[in-house]
Design an enzyme around this catalytic site. Structure first.
Site, short mmCIF file in Angstrom:
data_model
loop_
_atom_site.label_atom_id
_atom_site.label_comp_id
_atom_site.label_asym_id
_atom_site.label_seq_id
_atom_site.Cartn_x
_atom_site.Cartn_y
_atom_site.Cartn_z
N GLY A 26 0.82 -1.20 0.00
CA GLY A 26 0.00 0.00 0.00
C GLY A 26 0.85 1.26 0.00
O GLY A 26 2.08 1.22 0.17
N ILE A 28 1.18 4.01 2.09
CA ILE A 28 1.93 4.41 3.27
C ILE A 28 2.87 3.29 3.73
O ILE A 28 4.02 3.54 4.10
CB ILE A 28 0.97 4.82 4.39
CG1 ILE A 28 0.17 6.06 3.97
CG2 ILE A 28 1.71 5.11 5.69
CD1 ILE A 28 -1.02 6.37 4.84
N TYR A 168 -16.42 3.55 7.51
CA TYR A 168 -14.94 3.58 7.54
C TYR A 168 -14.46 4.20 8.85
O TYR A 168 -13.64 3.62 9.57
CB TYR A 168 -14.41 4.37 6.35
CG TYR A 168 -12.94 4.71 6.45
CD1 TYR A 168 -11.98 3.71 6.41
CD2 TYR A 168 -12.52 6.02 6.60
CE1 TYR A 168 -10.63 4.01 6.52
CE2 TYR A 168 -11.18 6.34 6.70
CZ TYR A 168 -10.23 5.33 6.66
OH TYR A 168 -8.90 5.63 6.76
N LYS A 172 -12.51 2.41 12.23
CA LYS A 172 -11.24 2.89 12.77
C LYS A 172 -11.38 3.27 14.24
O LYS A 172 -10.47 3.04 15.05
CB LYS A 172 -10.74 4.09 11.96
CG LYS A 172 -10.20 3.71 10.59
CD LYS A 172 -8.98 2.80 10.72
CE LYS A 172 -8.24 2.62 9.42
NZ LYS A 172 -6.98 1.85 9.59
#
Length: 355
Positions: A26, A28, A168, A172
């Protein structure tokens, strides 16, 4: 592991040398792995290579990492607890940095179950591996989206974050709550870092910088929501991963074991758990960001102004003073400079016409 004294009032943390990173294909995760490898760390990557966006981009990132002798990886899903545990146990990391997730605020409106599977079940599996291995530090990615309906800015870690606007953001926030419970129950040093709008080379095609640059190069209009009345704390990816790297050396401890105090600390009163913002501490108008892209490309965008999207927020802005107090580091890349680096990479990556 080497011992290191933190600038944060005398905390003594550890410097792990073997780090398992989830999500290394990914955006990051790739940059963090590359940074750690350049500093002599041994890095193990774990990535599911989901098709949420261009798999070729993910493969290209991993190809770069695999050139390094201190990098190895598995391709498997976070939800596959057996595969995850086998990889983690064999590598025996000193620290785990959990970045893999189902990303994308808007996609969570279309496929919310993917977020539960990856961001809740997958995160639980990562925490279980960290507990069993008794790692020195578990670091996990959260998001500015958890601030949700908060209106007071800049956002601080000690602000309440109980009003998520999307699944989302809710997943988190759930990961943060689970992380706190594990830190308390198992004395597992855990740092949650909240990202703001991250951009830069090797960025995701579903994010604003890539979408805008690609559309402008191809002569297509760009969609600008809320009629352009949007502000974001744009964070250059190099600054972000440097912040993560610095936080690795500052593992939280139980309050009774802490030497000295840190103003504005989010350290839990009942366990070695902390939340830290990583942003640029600057609220940038989206239209100014677009102006910078136009200037760098030498192309005027055809702007399609649209109403606000469901689940979106008008502004994000980080208070990153805690990151600075803990590590001595403060992200400072000007968005104009970050845009220039992104455009340079975009042109290079697409030069052969195959992307």
């Amino acid at each position: 592991m080497e011992k290191k004294t933190s600038p944060a009032g005398g905390n003594v943390g550890s410097r792990p040398r073997r780090v398992l990173i989830t999500g290394t294909a990914g955006f990051i995760g790739f940059h963090l792995a590359d940074l750690l490898l350049s500093e002599g760390f041994h890095v193990y990557g774990y990535d599911g290579f989901t098709d949420y966006y261009d798999l070729e981009l993910k493969r290209r990132r991993h190809e770069i990492l695999l050139r390094h002798p201190n990098f190895d990886a598995s391709t498997a899903m976070l939800e596959d607890n057996e595969r995850l545990w086998e990889a983690a146990e064999a590598f025996a990391p000193d620290a785990i940095v959990h970045l893999a997730a189902q990303a994308g605020v808007r996609y969570s409106l279309e496929n919310p179950r993917a977020y539960i599977d990856s961001n809740v079940v997958g995160t639980f599996n990562v925490m279980e591996a960290a507990r069993k291995l008794n790692v020195a530090h578990l670091l996990m990615a959260s998001t500015s989206s958890v601030y949700g309906g908060n209106e007071a800015m800049p956002f601080a870690e000690t602000d309440k974050a109980d009003l998520p606007l999307t699944i989302y953001a809710a997943t988190k926030k759930a990961a943060e709550a689970m992380g706190h419970a594990y830190a308390h129950l198992w004395n597992l040093p855990t740092t949650m870092f909240r990202f703001f709008t991250v951009y830069g080379p090797w960025g995701r095609p579903d994010m604003v910088p890539y979408k805008f640059v690609q559309a402008m190069v191809e002569g297509r209009p760009i969609d600008i929501y809320n009629n352009g009345d949007m502000y974001r704390d744009f964070t250059y990816v190099g600054d972000l991963v440097r912040g993560i790297r610095m936080l690795m050396d500052v593992a939280p401890v139980c309050p009774g074991e802490q030497t000295g105090t840190v103003p504005g600390d989010s350290l839990s009163p009942v366990g070695p758990f902390r939340v830290v913002n990583i942003g640029n501490s600057d609220k940038v108008r989206l239209l100014d960001f677009i102006d910078a892209i136009e200037a760098e490309l030498g192309i005027k965008a055809t702007r399609n102004y649209m109403p606000m999207q469901m689940g979106d927020v008008t502004a994000t802005w980080a208070d990153c003073s805690l990151l600075n107090r803990l590590t001595g580091y403060r992200p400072d890349t000007r968005f104009e400079d970050g845009v220039a680096r992104f455009v340079e990479w975009f042109r290079e990556y697409n030069r052969d016409g195959s992307h």
